[in-house]
Design an enzyme around this catalytic site. Sequence first.
Site, short mmCIF file in Angstrom:
data_model
loop_
_atom_site.label_atom_id
_atom_site.label_comp_id
_atom_site.label_asym_id
_atom_site.label_seq_id
_atom_site.Cartn_x
_atom_site.Cartn_y
_atom_site.Cartn_z
N THR A 176 0.87 -1.03 -0.08
CA THR A 176 -0.07 -0.26 -0.32
C THR A 176 0.87 1.15 -0.06
OG1 THR A 176 -1.53 1.33 1.53
CG2 THR A 176 -0.19 -0.32 2.50
N ASP A 177 0.35 2.47 -0.52
CA ASP A 177 0.98 3.70 -0.39
C ASP A 177 1.11 4.17 1.04
OD1 ASP A 177 -1.39 4.30 -0.30
OD2 ASP A 177 -1.48 6.22 -1.46
N GLU A 178 0.28 3.66 2.03
CA GLU A 178 0.36 4.07 3.32
C GLU A 178 1.78 3.74 4.08
OE1 GLU A 178 -2.82 3.96 5.62
OE2 GLU A 178 -4.33 3.82 4.01
N TYR A 202 -1.79 -0.44 10.96
CA TYR A 202 -2.36 -1.15 9.61
C TYR A 202 -0.99 -1.02 8.67
CZ TYR A 202 -3.39 -1.46 4.58
OH TYR A 202 -3.56 -1.70 3.28
N LYS A 206 1.87 -3.51 7.27
CA LYS A 206 2.30 -3.90 5.79
C LYS A 206 3.79 -3.44 5.41
CE LYS A 206 -0.25 -4.82 2.98
NZ LYS A 206 -0.67 -6.02 2.37
#
Length: 415
Positions: A176-178, A202, A206
């Site tokens: 994810t870009d997060e 979260y 990741k």
Amino acid sequence: MMTAPQLNGTNGVQAANTKVTKPRFFEDYGIWKEAPILTGSTKFDALPEVKNIMITGGAGFIACWLVRHLTLTYPEAYNIVSFDKLDYCSSLNNTRMLNDKRNFTFYHGDITNPSEVLDCMERYNIDTIFHFAAQSHVDLSFGNSYGFTHTNVYGTHVMLESAKKIGVKRFIHVSTDEVYGEVKDDDDDLLETSILSPTNPYAASKAAAEMLVHSYMKSFKLPVIIVRSNNVYGPHQFPEKIIPKFICLLNRQRPTVLHGDGSPTRRYLYAGDAADAFDTILHKGSLGQVYNVGSHDEISNIQLCKMLLEEMDIPHESQEDFNKWVKYTHDRPFNDHRYAIDATKLRRLGWNQKTSFVDGLKTTVGWYKRFGEEWWGDISKVLSPFPIVVEAEVVSDREEICDEPQRPKKRKSAS
């Protein structure tokens, strides 16, 4: 113990072990027969070394788009195995239209169960893996962070170890870009080489999973690719996420509820374009590389509300009308203002965003107005501002809702 039903289609549902399964996940009321079959649009020459593709989380949102796309686009080239535990946000309706396809199989399994994972890989002679399965709803990660670590980190470790044992030729890990953390308004879009700086449980889980993927590439020469995507939206997304949730609320003549003041922005990519990106990476991507998948459609949450009201023909021009349909509640413990990634590297492989946000939103609104109330069963509890999940069941919250924006607390300087 009950045995999971063996059902639907030529290849049916496979389960490694007997297990108690909530019947609602297997109930078929036929709603999927009325829905359009949605896929991406890309098609490449088949790879001779790829034959049997395992897609984890295949009954979930983004993965189901790729499952449908690969199954229907490459019927003579690839066998697709959708591997899913059928968590609260999954639905077999997402892939039931494939049950009569000879190159499709659904396997009911959990990525945190090594015996199920290895059985699936060995039984179907898996040579290629797309690892989508994850706990992904940020709001839930603040209250159930252990669950996110277990699924996203340990589950990825199980996948990697099993892939190493059977000798897969491609392990495509979906991140994810997060993992990059918050990007300031005046900062450049982030490249794949940017430092990972996650800010919520979260995103941290990741990022941790990525470290395991990288370690297996270095230590065991596992052939991996990492993909980091920005927010994806479209039909088939469980209505815990902002776009389908707000559509379903408005369709029920209920107001949307924004966290905080509605100012955070997100970049949105239509699910069909995301499926094309993964198809491109499978056929054109290089092993050992990281690819950002990003759009340029950056929308604030409050702007999203206005666009949905417009698309659904709900009067909102006056402040009084707008206030009827947009309410507020407290924000997350920490809410990144924005994410911004540079997808130039992927575009060099030939991929481009084809669906504008306006067009994608129109399609998405139409789908949820028609199917949103029936696709997952009763969605009432998930439409609350901060629902929680208890043993695969969604429980509604009782958060206070007000008419005025909730100003975020001033953040301390990082210096």
